[in-house]
Design a protein around this motif. Structure first.
Motif, mmCIF file in Angstrom:
data_model
loop_
_atom_site.group_PDB
_atom_site.id
_atom_site.type_symbol
_atom_site.label_atom_id
_atom_site.label_comp_id
_atom_site.label_asym_id
_atom_site.label_seq_id
_atom_site.Cartn_x
_atom_site.Cartn_y
_atom_site.Cartn_z
ATOM 1 N N HIS A 84 -65.918 7.652 2.036
ATOM 2 C CA HIS A 84 -67.142 6.922 1.675
ATOM 3 C C HIS A 84 -66.913 5.506 1.121
ATOM 4 O O HIS A 84 -67.276 5.197 -0.012
ATOM 5 C CB HIS A 84 -68.029 7.724 0.733
ATOM 6 C CG HIS A 84 -67.318 8.478 -0.352
ATOM 7 N ND1 HIS A 84 -66.436 7.899 -1.223
ATOM 8 C CD2 HIS A 84 -67.396 9.784 -0.719
ATOM 9 C CE1 HIS A 84 -65.988 8.800 -2.073
ATOM 10 N NE2 HIS A 84 -66.548 9.951 -1.782
ATOM 11 N N HIS A 100 -75.674 5.858 4.742
ATOM 12 C CA HIS A 100 -76.497 5.265 3.679
ATOM 13 C C HIS A 100 -75.944 3.931 3.180
ATOM 14 O O HIS A 100 -76.706 3.077 2.727
ATOM 15 C CB HIS A 100 -76.715 6.233 2.505
ATOM 16 C CG HIS A 100 -75.539 6.988 2.039
ATOM 17 N ND1 HIS A 100 -75.181 8.203 2.580
ATOM 18 C CD2 HIS A 100 -74.636 6.753 1.053
ATOM 19 C CE1 HIS A 100 -74.119 8.677 1.944
ATOM 20 N NE2 HIS A 100 -73.771 7.812 1.020
ATOM 21 N N TYR A 155 -82.097 1.991 -4.764
ATOM 22 C CA TYR A 155 -81.850 2.877 -5.911
ATOM 23 C C TYR A 155 -82.626 2.416 -7.145
ATOM 24 O O TYR A 155 -83.293 3.222 -7.816
ATOM 25 C CB TYR A 155 -80.352 2.931 -6.204
ATOM 26 C CG TYR A 155 -79.998 3.668 -7.470
ATOM 27 C CD1 TYR A 155 -80.483 4.948 -7.723
ATOM 28 C CD2 TYR A 155 -79.153 3.086 -8.423
ATOM 29 C CE1 TYR A 155 -80.145 5.628 -8.898
ATOM 30 C CE2 TYR A 155 -78.814 3.753 -9.584
ATOM 31 C CZ TYR A 155 -79.315 5.025 -9.815
ATOM 32 O OH TYR A 155 -78.992 5.690 -10.976
ATOM 33 N N CYS A 209 -75.915 7.940 -5.441
ATOM 34 C CA CYS A 209 -74.735 8.540 -4.833
ATOM 35 C C CYS A 209 -73.512 7.911 -5.482
ATOM 36 O O CYS A 209 -73.615 6.978 -6.268
ATOM 37 C CB CYS A 209 -74.721 8.328 -3.318
ATOM 38 S SG CYS A 209 -74.927 6.599 -2.802
ATOM 39 N N ASP A 269 -71.581 12.614 4.169
ATOM 40 C CA ASP A 269 -71.346 13.042 2.789
ATOM 41 C C ASP A 269 -72.568 13.826 2.305
ATOM 42 O O ASP A 269 -73.063 13.627 1.194
ATOM 43 C CB ASP A 269 -71.059 11.860 1.871
ATOM 44 C CG ASP A 269 -70.541 12.287 0.487
ATOM 45 O OD1 ASP A 269 -70.317 13.501 0.285
ATOM 46 O OD2 ASP A 269 -70.377 11.418 -0.379
ATOM 47 N N SER A 318 -74.768 15.891 0.512
ATOM 48 C CA SER A 318 -74.566 16.443 -0.827
ATOM 49 C C SER A 318 -75.930 16.786 -1.422
ATOM 50 O O SER A 318 -76.492 16.026 -2.219
ATOM 51 C CB SER A 318 -73.818 15.438 -1.709
ATOM 52 O OG SER A 318 -73.518 15.996 -2.967
ATOM 53 N N GLY A 327 -75.837 12.968 -8.169
ATOM 54 C CA GLY A 327 -75.444 11.847 -7.330
ATOM 55 C C GLY A 327 -75.047 12.288 -5.942
ATOM 56 O O GLY A 327 -73.880 12.593 -5.698
ATOM 57 N N GLY A 328 -75.988 12.357 -5.036
ATOM 58 C CA GLY A 328 -75.684 12.740 -3.664
ATOM 59 C C GLY A 328 -76.926 12.674 -2.805
ATOM 60 O O GLY A 328 -78.054 12.817 -3.301
ATOM 61 N N LEU A 329 -76.747 12.449 -1.497
ATOM 62 C CA LEU A 329 -77.844 12.350 -0.539
ATOM 63 C C LEU A 329 -77.697 13.425 0.527
ATOM 64 O O LEU A 329 -76.579 13.813 0.886
ATOM 65 C CB LEU A 329 -77.854 10.979 0.140
ATOM 66 C CG LEU A 329 -78.467 9.791 -0.597
ATOM 67 C CD1 LEU A 329 -77.697 9.465 -1.872
ATOM 68 C CD2 LEU A 329 -78.518 8.562 0.323
#
Length: 457
Positions: free
Chosen positions: A238, A265, A274, A283, A311, A313, A333-335
């Protein structure tokens, strides 16, 4: 007689795109031809008007199964993958109970997932403080790579200090086993968050300040320096910023064995998303500036960034809450993105940047297969490979809607995104596993152990 014949499609090979037919028998591609008159098959599909892409490989997903299945699980997330044109996922070694720290645990997880996945799957193994003696066993059990954090993700999935990373890379260097890294500097993150919370700074802008570009660059520079001394292979997960990508490009120019991924992303969203739209866009590493987002594309285009992963998450909406004692630092913290990576990247690459579909196939299929030990079975439309492919309608417009998501928790930062170019049918080993909203098969996914590289002399 063939089991399946696909004719009149635009076939996306590794080096060219041309009209032709794809012949399938016993789950394998057995022939590619311009001529169909002499071929007989139990089923013939006219693919006129569609691109036929190799099945996509998402090399970085967290499906949380077994262990954290209130966030997502393999039955839901793998359906999402199939709907999005992904035919193989590589599931991360953390966010499992237990974490995949030994070859025995990996084998048990693979057995447990049999019958639960709509797509084929490979597995990451752990690279943590307590499993030094199990690294070769993980590779022998078929781990696609071993995942290490340079920042502390949790109490049970421990990060490694630089001396420990050097030690582990020396162990792995003689085998060619791949080590993957989350690159953010431990000390900068820990000290920065502690200072912010002490001073009552808990806003989104404070999260961005702590998870800085400097933190990511410092970790990558340190890791490349270690690799230069130890040898071996590393994969940097990432990558979020063009300055980090430049470090990787220089390392490649020096012929170090470095590969790298970014995520969709980081190519579509920026830090203002954000700051203004909230924790659905949180993230790690975080979203960067708009200028950085735009510049990062060039490192996908020139091959510095080898793969584009989701990723994926996932979490519950409650876990995205910022009202707790840690404020924005406490939000998950994740998409969630495994379902929408192919359509989003196709629109970005082909529609917006005018890139060839060959680039889509390279970074979403061929490169992940080569890097993670799946090449020869996965990654291309070639004779002898698994008959994994995707029908993509390049003219079909789309808008991502929450009700269309197959995830257990039906929300995503990608909801509302619009574009052109949609996967409409997905085939796994010659069998249709998704077509226009329908999943005609029960879960048929197989565990795909990675090929253990030959020892390096």
């Amino acid at each position: 007689m063939l089991d399946l014949l696909i004719k009149n499609g635009q076939l996306v090979y590794p080096t060219e795109i041309k009209y032709g037919c794809l012949a399938v028998k016993d789950g394998k591609i057995v022939d590619i031809s311009d001529e169909t008159s002499s071929l007989e098959a139990k089923k013939v599909i006219d693919a006129k008007g569609f691109y036929i892409l190799p099945g996509m490989i998402d090399d970085h997903v967290h499906f949380n199964d077994p262990g954290f299945t209130w966030r997502d699980d393999f039955p839901h997330a793998s359906r999402a993958a199939a709907r999005g044109g992904i035919t193989t996922v590589i599931d991360m070694s953390m966010q499992n109970v237990p974490a995949v720290a030994t070859g025995q645990i990996l084998q048990k997880k693979a057995a447990y997932l049999t019958g639960r996945s709509y797509v084929d799957f490979a597995l990451w193994g752990a690279l943590i403080r307590t499993n030094r003696a199990h690294l070769l066993g993980l590779a022998e059990a078929g781990a696609a790579a071993l995942k290490c954090f340079m920042s502390e993700p949790s109490s049970d999935y421990t990060s490694l200090w630089p001396k420990e990373i050097a030690d582990r890379l020396k162990i792995l260097s003689s085998t060619g086993i791949l080590a993957g890294f989350h690159c953010e500097d431990y000390h900068l993150l820990k000290s920065g968050e502690k200072a912010c919370l002490r001073d009552g700074k808990k806003a989104r802008k404070d999260v961005l300040a702590v998870h800085s570009v400097a933190s990511e660059k410092k970790a990558v520079q340190e890791l490349i320096g270690i690799l230069r001394q130890t040898g071996g292979r590393i994969h940097i997960c990432h990558v979020s910023h063009p300055e980090v990508a430049m470090l990787i490009k220089r390392a490649k120019q020096q012929e170090l064995h470095v590969t790298a991924e970014t995520c969709l992303h980081y190519l579509l969203f920026d830090d203002e998303d954000y700051l203004k739209r909230g924790p659905l866009f949180k993230c790690a590493p975080p979203l960067r500036s708009k200028a950085a987002m735009q510049d990062l594309w060039h490192y996908v285009e020139d091959g510095t960034l080898d793969t584009v992963a989701s990723d994926h998450s996932p979490c519950t909406l409650e876990e995205k809450d910022e009202s707790g004692p840690k404020g924005a630092f406490g939000a998950w913290g994740g998409l969630s993105g495994v379902q929408t990576t192919l359509q989003g990247f196709w629109n970005l690459a082909v529609e917006e940047h005018g890139a060839s579909p060959l680039l889509v196939a390279k970074v979403l299929s061929e490169n992940p297969a080569r890097i993670f030990g799946l090449w020869g079975r996965k990654g291309a439309l070639l004779p002898g490979f698994d008959a994994d492919f995707v029908f993509l309608d390049a003219e079909r417009g789309w808008e991502i809607k929450a009700k269309q998501l197959e995830y257990l928790n039906k929300f995503s930062a990608f909801v509302g995104l619009q574009g052109t170019g949609l996967p409409v049918a997905t085939y796994l080993r010659g069998r249709c596993i998704y077509e226009d909203g329908v999943f005609p098969e029960k879960p048929q996914g197989h565990f795909m152990p990675a090929k253990l590289p030959e020892p390096i002399e």
